[in-house]
Design a protein around this motif. Structure first.
Motif, mmCIF file in Angstrom:
data_model
loop_
_atom_site.group_PDB
_atom_site.id
_atom_site.type_symbol
_atom_site.label_atom_id
_atom_site.label_comp_id
_atom_site.label_asym_id
_atom_site.label_seq_id
_atom_site.Cartn_x
_atom_site.Cartn_y
_atom_site.Cartn_z
ATOM 1 N N VAL A 235 0.836 -1.203 0.000
ATOM 2 C CA VAL A 235 0.000 0.000 0.000
ATOM 3 C C VAL A 235 0.874 1.258 0.000
ATOM 4 N N ALA B 181 2.543 1.909 -3.293
ATOM 5 C CA ALA B 181 1.600 2.513 -4.234
ATOM 6 C C ALA B 181 1.375 3.987 -3.900
ATOM 7 N N LEU C 279 -7.642 8.028 -2.962
ATOM 8 C CA LEU C 279 -7.284 6.704 -3.465
ATOM 9 C C LEU C 279 -6.821 5.806 -2.334
ATOM 10 N N CYS C 280 -6.003 6.366 -1.421
ATOM 11 C CA CYS C 280 -5.478 5.570 -0.312
ATOM 12 C C CYS C 280 -6.609 5.134 0.616
ATOM 13 N N THR D 45 -8.755 2.535 -1.107
ATOM 14 C CA THR D 45 -8.079 1.241 -1.254
ATOM 15 C C THR D 45 -8.131 0.475 0.059
ATOM 16 N N SER E 273 -11.509 -0.742 0.578
ATOM 17 C CA SER E 273 -11.884 -1.842 -0.314
ATOM 18 C C SER E 273 -11.301 -3.171 0.134
ATOM 19 N N LEU E 274 -10.215 -3.132 0.929
ATOM 20 C CA LEU E 274 -9.665 -4.385 1.436
ATOM 21 C C LEU E 274 -10.650 -5.049 2.389
ATOM 22 N N TRP F 220 -13.985 -1.020 -4.438
ATOM 23 C CA TRP F 220 -13.271 -0.924 -5.722
ATOM 24 C C TRP F 220 -14.125 -0.218 -6.775
ATOM 25 N N ILE G 13 -13.617 3.397 -6.438
ATOM 26 C CA ILE G 13 -12.333 3.815 -7.024
ATOM 27 C C ILE G 13 -12.465 3.948 -8.529
#
Lengths: 200, 200, 200, 200
Positions: free
Chosen positions: A61, A64, A166-167, A170, A173-174, A180, A183
């Motif tokens: 993560v 990214a 985005l972070c 993300t 979304s985990l 997702w 996003i």
């Protein structure tokens, strides 16, 4: 100020600022893994990965995140025509947040859930600092190559909002996979807005 | 995408990507030694080296591995004419694997035999990522300088296969010395193939 | 080899090799201090420095050593006109020794007297590796700009011998102050030889 | 010396010196955070920040200090026309002090009050080393682009005094808030002096 006749706003200045920033990004991204150590006892690949899973996930993560910040930084600096002392200062703000990311990554894998808002907050802060830098360069310091106003505002929106959003999405979304979709919608929306603003 | 008219595919982009990658390679290769510490008690040079032997051997192997990856990276990027956002992304994949090598090296000297397949797997993964980058640049993104098709395919084979194969064979040869013959044969074969494909 | 028609010997190659090497030197020199930690208890500046003395001295010696090696490296590369794959390999040998210096510095302040020959040996090894690189570039690979033969041999002598000799004599002079006279004589002799060989 | 006819004073020399220095600055500034680790137990954001407060404050101060030193370094090197071996040496002095700042930062958050004079002394030392470098370049080695004498002296004053004074006053102002007035007066005075000297 003595900037004008002393070489402070020369193209060499801009080049050196980019070199310095790239080195900081590169070191921060490589140090992400330095605090990860293999477990003392493990039996087989599956056991190793299950023990190291949270750390490797945090590494991925953060890798990214720094990648996205470097991407924003490159986009911003590709449009600059020159630099000045205030840009140096704002760039140090950006780098000062980036250099904290290895620490925040360690926090993420140790602190678990309660570390999440701090981590996302730091990432969002890096976007804010980058937005500040772009706003100064484009609207105050007049340091950019000729750019249409709409494009300049779109750029501001993108570099400011994207890292934190985005972070956050993300990590969300985990846990909830339908994140997702958010996003994808965000990226599609930004792309659509980019096309629209540039046509206008 | 707004890449075309916003400087994202300028030669400056490619230059900055190379600078950034070089910094990551350099940090990863220098950090290999940072987790090696001298033993607390030792008597004479022979004792020191026998105690530090496995760590120094792992250091040497990883140094060679990163060297080979840097070599592949330099070869690939010497043929590129420009960069785009997808190349940035694939390059981050490569660097993300490289930055894990100091951790994998620590695993190698601590985990012994059961760490070997993981280590070789990670090195092979770096080759796969580099091959993906080259395949995108040469066949999809059209980012390369004019290159004959045969040469492009040979390049793909070389950067994809070489790191993992060389690393696996080297570690194998430390146990079974006739492995060195396989390495020599592999390099001679690749060289022969290179000459042949470029003639055609 | 496919070096000639694939961009491997382009000026970009040489530039990238220098960039990469500079990054390794810079990281090694900055990591020298990373394993030095302040003592847990200290009272006043004098006590702090007496407790940290050996570490700071080792730091200063290693900083000077890496400085001399960087100086040699810069001198050698300033005379190169192009690079090839074998130069890459020899340069990795040099960097592989340099990257071990932070570890050797730790050994120096922990192991005391018995670590001295290992430390000096490693520094001498870096000189040998650099000499090998120069010998290949000047006499085998023909990679240098036009250089008189006498100057090329003098260069070989200087880069090979200087790091180990200067380092050994400096450590010796910390114990026996008349060693400084030897250092002055060595530098004066090299300077005299340099003038003489270039006249011839 | 053989510097003149051996490429040692070429523009490439100056460029490489800047690259190397930038890498050292970037590594030192990024390593500032590497010794900061999250606390083992914490409950909520407020508790985390109150536990990590001193370390984050020391990080911010040192980040600003290295930022100011990089700023001075960039200003000095923007005026240089070429480099020589003595400039290399003086630059290593500057970098040798900078590379100690992560250690001094650790001292600052551990040693508390008694570490303050050592920390400020080290920062002042970096200013002295930079002043020495500029004095040599401008007045002895004649390495600078044409610069009026008054400007050269003003530059000397600024790079020598600013790091130590700004750092000391900032740390002082954290305790006595009217110190900020002194900082503003100092910066205004330097700015006034700069304008005046350049008119003359």
């Amino acid at each position: 100020m003595s900037d004008k006749n002393s070489g402070d706003s020369s193209p060499g200045h801009l080049h050196r600022l980019v070199l310095f920033s790239d080195a900081v990004f590169a070191i921060a991204i490589t140090l992400l893994a330095i605090e990860i150590h293999p477990p003392h006892h493990w039996h087989g690949v599956a056991d190793l990965f299950s023990q190291m899973g949270p750390k490797l996930l945090a590494y991925a993560v953060s890798f990214a995140v720094i990648g996205i910040c470097w991407f924003s930084h490159r986009r911003v600096f590709a449009r600059l025509a020159r630099a000045d002392g205030r840009l140096d200062f704002l760039n140090f703000l950006v780098l000062g947040v980036i250099a904290l990311l290895p620490l925040a990554t360690e926090l993420l894998w140790e602190g678990g859930g309660q570390a999440l808002p701090i981590y996302v907050g730091l990432v969002a802060l890096s976007g804010l600092a980058m937005g500040l830098l772009w706003a100064y360069a484009a609207f105050v310091g007049k340091l950019v190559q000729p750019t249409p106003t709409g494009e300049a505002w779109f750029m501001l929106l993108r570099v400011t909002v994207l890292p934190g959003l985005l972070c956050g999405l993300t990590l969300f979304s985990l846990v909830r996979p339908w994140g997702w979709i958010l996003i994808a919608a965000l990226l599609a929306g930004l792309s659509w807005l980019g096309r629209k603003l540039k046509v206008a």
